[in-house]
Design an enzyme around this catalytic site. Structure first.
Site, short mmCIF file in Angstrom:
data_model
loop_
_atom_site.label_atom_id
_atom_site.label_comp_id
_atom_site.label_asym_id
_atom_site.label_seq_id
_atom_site.Cartn_x
_atom_site.Cartn_y
_atom_site.Cartn_z
N HIS A 170 13.54 43.41 32.79
CA HIS A 170 15.14 43.09 32.87
C HIS A 170 16.05 43.83 32.19
O HIS A 170 17.10 43.74 32.48
CB HIS A 170 15.25 41.70 32.54
CG HIS A 170 14.36 40.93 33.48
ND1 HIS A 170 14.46 40.75 34.83
CD2 HIS A 170 13.52 39.80 33.18
CE1 HIS A 170 13.51 39.99 35.20
NE2 HIS A 170 13.04 39.19 34.33
N HIS B 178 9.02 37.78 38.25
CA HIS B 178 10.48 37.86 38.22
C HIS B 178 10.75 39.70 38.83
O HIS B 178 9.83 40.43 38.62
CB HIS B 178 11.16 37.92 36.98
CG HIS B 178 11.12 36.35 36.45
ND1 HIS B 178 10.12 36.09 35.52
CD2 HIS B 178 11.70 35.56 36.61
CE1 HIS B 178 10.28 34.81 35.11
NE2 HIS B 178 11.02 34.40 35.99
N ASP C 113 4.97 41.12 38.06
CA ASP C 113 5.52 39.82 37.26
C ASP C 113 6.22 38.92 38.26
O ASP C 113 6.74 39.42 39.49
CB ASP C 113 6.77 40.43 36.16
CG ASP C 113 7.19 39.30 35.24
OD1 ASP C 113 6.89 39.43 34.37
OD2 ASP C 113 8.16 38.74 35.69
N ASP D 74 3.38 35.79 34.80
CA ASP D 74 3.81 34.46 35.02
C ASP D 74 4.10 34.29 36.55
O ASP D 74 4.57 33.36 37.07
CB ASP D 74 5.46 34.72 34.54
CG ASP D 74 6.18 35.77 34.81
OD1 ASP D 74 5.74 36.55 35.15
OD2 ASP D 74 7.31 36.19 34.30
ZN LIG Z 1 8.71 37.25 34.35
#
Ligand SMILES: [Zn+2]
Length: 286
Positions: A87, A126, A124, A211
């Site tokens: 991120h 995200h 991931d 995750d």
């Molecule tokens: Zn993540």
């Protein structure tokens, strides 16, 4: 398994390593926030006085992993690091991420070894908005992500495919919450086939977030350890074909502390060519 692995010592990422992906303003900002013993970089991103140095070590570990695979000391390497990185934007730390470890590794590989075609696979849960942003206009680094969508951080729609010369070198596969592991895996595999035609990579970097595993408190996807083993193998097949097997995998998310260790172990065992099967996993499967 630990005894069978070749262990590498990380180093702190140099200013030059960081500067390939981040502005000095961000680097200085994180340094100052840690010096002042601030607790948050943003609402999600907790820090302590040592976070600056730890984050530099995390990025440096990914760089050391690149050196090891490029020297041929090992075929692939896993950087077992936190904080995660995907991120982190050029000028902004966010979503637990301080420096973009995977992006720094990709740029380092290009600067030091002249690689022309780096593939970053991000599984991931995200979307790796930071990594996408860094390479959005760059056709020499292909960014591919499967992720839950809509979800944090809000980016990663199908229509985000790159810009300018980078058009066609970003591939997002947004998945709705609760997507079956089977559909998820099929989408992943189809994407690798597309990528192979577009940019046969000379290095594969995995933003290995776990995750996206079933039961993660921050995610709603349903992959099992055996799925990660298969995805790892598919990435290895691609790397074997074009990149002399070279893979640098970097830990991103993964927040179920009951399962994360075993998932990471399965991933590393697969990379190392050791049997990923364990009694525990077979029991889970039944
Ligand atoms: Zn993540």
């Amino acid at each position: 398994m630990w005894a069978q692995l070749h262990k590498l010592k990380p180093r702190s990422a140099s200013d030059e390593d960081l500067a390939r992906c981040h502005g000095t303003r961000l680097v200085d900002h994180i340094y100052e926030m840690c010096e002042r013993e601030e607790r948050f970089l943003d609402a999600d991103t907790v820090i302590c006085s040592e976070s600056y140095e730890v984050a530099r070590m995390a990025a440096g570990a990914a760089v050391v992993a690149v050196d090891a695979v490029m020297a041929g000391d090992v075929t692939n390497a896993f950087a077992l690091v936190r904080p995660p990185g995907h991120h982190a934007m050029p000028d902004r730390a966010m979503g637990f991420c301080l420096f973009n470890n995977a992006a720094i590794a990709a740029r380092y590989a290009q600067a030091h070894y002249g690689l022309q075609r780096v593939l970053i696979i991000d599984w991931d849960v995200h979307h790796g908005n930071g990594t996408q942003d860094i390479f959005y206009r760059d056709p020499s680094v292909y960014y591919f992500s499967t992720h839950q969508y809509p979800y944090y951080p809000g980016t990663g729609s199908k229509g985000e495919t790159g810009d300018g010369k980078g058009e066609g070198f970003t591939l997002n596969i947004p998945l709705s919450e609760g997507t079956s592991a089977r559909s998820h895996r099929e989408a992943f595999n189809r994407a690798l086939n597309l990528i192979e035609e577009k940019l046969p990579p000379d290095l594969v970097i995995i933003s290995a977030g776990f995750d996206s595993r079933r039961g993660d408190p921050l995610g709603g996807l349903l992959l099992e350890d055996s799925d990660f083993a298969e995805m790892t193998k598919e990435a290895m097949d691609l790397a074997d074909k074009y990149a002399a097997g070279r893979i640098v995998s970097v830990l991103e998310g993964g927040y179920n502390l009951q399962t994360l260790g075993e998932t990471v172990r399965t991933h590393i065992a697969t990379l190392a060519g050791l049997s990923p099967k364990t009694a525990k996993q077979s029991a889970d499967g039944e």
